[in-house]
Design an enzyme around this catalytic site. Structure first.
Site: not given
Length: 252
Positions: A7, A9, A35, A147, A149, A243-244
């Site tokens: 991911n 982001n 993402e 991801d 989640n 952030d991943h």
């Protein structure tokens, strides 16, 4: 075959942080990004022509939101979306067919604070499981990466007690993950590593990554009959840019 999922982001933001050199050095046969927050027309030549990769994108109708992209070296036999308009319009899934397996690159919805999108999330989860069943019924295997989640077990996040009502660790989400695995699928990372403290996402707040206060919500899952072909699975927390962090699987 080596498959890496990440991911990013925002693929354009990640590009400014060294994404392309990392891709070239990764040695991956397939790179699955989630993402992406972009469609093909918004990417520059560097991002569209990375070494010997070709790329396919599933972008959200809403600009700057969601989206997945898969970069590949071996030409797939087919490329498809999930086939459900409510999820395809958010660019949630790409399915690449290879000789003996299907590769699903998925960006599962975030259930959001107070479970605002929990029903949508669980509907996507159900559709993804049904798609896995449908594809396995063809006689081929599946690798579903991305991801999710969802942190499945207490071992999969640093502070389970404090997050029992948090998106990504809600009882309904964890129950679906158990249902999925019990339906004949395997969390590949746990085949090789059963230790705590292994995470794939960290909040940007409070130096969470530096302190390793994270969540493991990014996976490569395979059908049970494919588990013996899994040679390795790994997490790369040292790789920055999002952030991943990336996760990988290697198939014999």
């Amino acid at each position: 075959m080596k498959i890496i999922s990440w991911n990013v982001n925002g693929i354009r933001a990640c590009q400014t942080k060294g994404l392309v050199p990392w891709m070239i050095a990764s040695g991956a046969d397939c790179l699955c990004f989630q993402e992406t927050k972009a469609n093909r027309e918004q990417l520059n030549d560097e991002m569209l022509a990375v070494a010997d990769y070709k790329a396919v994108f599933a972008s959200a109708e809403k600009k700057g939101y969601s989206g997945v992209a898969t970069y590949y070296r071996q030409e797939p036999l087919s490329v498809n979306l999930l086939g459900a308009a409510e999820f395809d319009q958010e660019g949630r899934t790409l399915i690449l067919e290879f000789e003996d397996f299907f590769l699903l690159n998925c960006y599962f919805p975030n259930s959001q604070d107070g479970g605002a999108r929990l029903d949508y999330k669980l509907a996507f989860c159900a559709a993804a499981l049904e798609k896995c069943r449908e594809l396995c019924a063809t006689g081929k295997h599946i690798v579903m990466c991305g991801d999710y989640n969802i942190a499945h077990q207490p071992i999969d996040l640093a502070r389970p007690k404090e997050n029992e009502t948090s998106a990504g660790y809600l009882p309904e989400e964890r129950e679906w993950m158990s249902t999925f695995l019990n339906a004949g699928y395997v969390d590949s990372f746990r085949l090789f590593d059963s230790s705590p403290g292994k995470y794939t996402w960290w909040s940007f707040r409070a130096r969470a990554r530096e302190r390793n206060v994270g969540w493991r919500i990014d996976y490569h899952c395979v059908d049970e009959a494919f588990r013996d072909r899994v040679k390795s699975a790994a997490i790369f927390p040292e790789v920055m840019g999002s952030d991943h962090c990336p996760v990988s699987i290697e198939l014999a």
